[in-house]
Design a protein around this motif. Sequence first.
Motif, short mmCIF file in Angstrom:
data_model
loop_
_atom_site.label_atom_id
_atom_site.label_comp_id
_atom_site.label_asym_id
_atom_site.label_seq_id
_atom_site.Cartn_x
_atom_site.Cartn_y
_atom_site.Cartn_z
N UNK A 1 2.38 -31.51 36.67
CA UNK A 1 2.59 -30.58 35.41
C UNK A 1 4.08 -30.46 34.91
N UNK A 2 5.00 -30.55 35.64
CA UNK A 2 6.42 -30.49 35.25
C UNK A 2 6.82 -31.89 34.48
N UNK A 3 5.91 -32.73 34.69
CA UNK A 3 6.19 -34.00 33.85
C UNK A 3 6.45 -35.22 34.65
N UNK A 4 6.41 -35.31 36.18
CA UNK A 4 6.79 -36.25 36.76
C UNK A 4 5.80 -37.51 36.57
N UNK A 5 6.50 -38.85 36.59
CA UNK A 5 5.43 -39.95 36.60
C UNK A 5 5.10 -40.28 37.94
N UNK A 6 4.23 -41.36 37.88
CA UNK A 6 3.75 -41.80 39.34
C UNK A 6 4.91 -42.24 40.39
N UNK A 7 5.72 -43.00 39.67
CA UNK A 7 6.75 -43.70 40.65
C UNK A 7 7.82 -42.71 41.40
N UNK A 8 8.05 -41.67 40.57
CA UNK A 8 8.76 -40.73 41.11
C UNK A 8 7.82 -39.82 42.17
N UNK A 9 6.52 -39.75 41.80
CA UNK A 9 5.70 -38.76 42.74
C UNK A 9 5.70 -39.78 43.96
N UNK A 10 5.59 -40.93 43.86
CA UNK A 10 5.46 -41.89 45.08
C UNK A 10 6.75 -41.82 46.03
N UNK A 11 8.13 -41.78 45.41
CA UNK A 11 9.04 -41.49 46.09
C UNK A 11 9.24 -40.07 46.63
N UNK A 12 8.69 -39.04 46.04
CA UNK A 12 8.80 -37.80 46.60
C UNK A 12 7.69 -37.38 47.92
N UNK A 13 6.75 -38.15 47.67
CA UNK A 13 5.50 -37.97 48.73
C UNK A 13 5.33 -38.97 49.50
N UNK A 14 6.33 -39.64 50.11
CA UNK A 14 6.04 -40.92 50.86
C UNK A 14 5.12 -40.70 52.10
N UNK A 15 4.76 -39.59 52.58
CA UNK A 15 3.84 -39.29 53.50
C UNK A 15 2.22 -39.58 53.17
N UNK A 16 2.12 -39.56 51.87
CA UNK A 16 0.68 -39.85 51.44
C UNK A 16 0.51 -41.26 50.80
N UNK A 17 -0.57 -41.75 50.71
CA UNK A 17 -0.64 -42.87 50.24
C UNK A 17 -0.53 -42.82 48.73
N UNK A 18 -0.27 -43.95 48.09
CA UNK A 18 -0.32 -44.17 46.88
C UNK A 18 -1.50 -43.90 45.91
N UNK A 19 -2.52 -44.25 46.53
CA UNK A 19 -3.84 -44.08 46.13
C UNK A 19 -4.34 -42.80 45.96
N UNK A 20 -3.78 -41.97 47.08
CA UNK A 20 -4.25 -40.46 47.10
C UNK A 20 -3.34 -39.78 45.70
#
Length: 59
Positions: free
Chosen positions: A14-33
């Motif tokens: 909701x703050x505007x983060x894109x997928x690549x940033x989310x992937x690097x922030x949430x490394x404990x979860x799979x990219x698919x999730x």
Amino acid sequence: MNKKDQMTVENFVSTGMDLETLYSCFQDFSKEEIAEVYNNYKATQAELENSSSVSINCS
């Protein structure tokens, strides 16, 4: 991913983060999730923006 984690990811989306940033922030979860949460959130927001509901109270 539990509901709390999902809500956290949605908050970041909701703050505007894109997928690549989310992937690097949430490394404990799979990219698919993360992609699923991202795409669901974006789809919901698009539906809300496209729905035009007008409520008029003429009392």
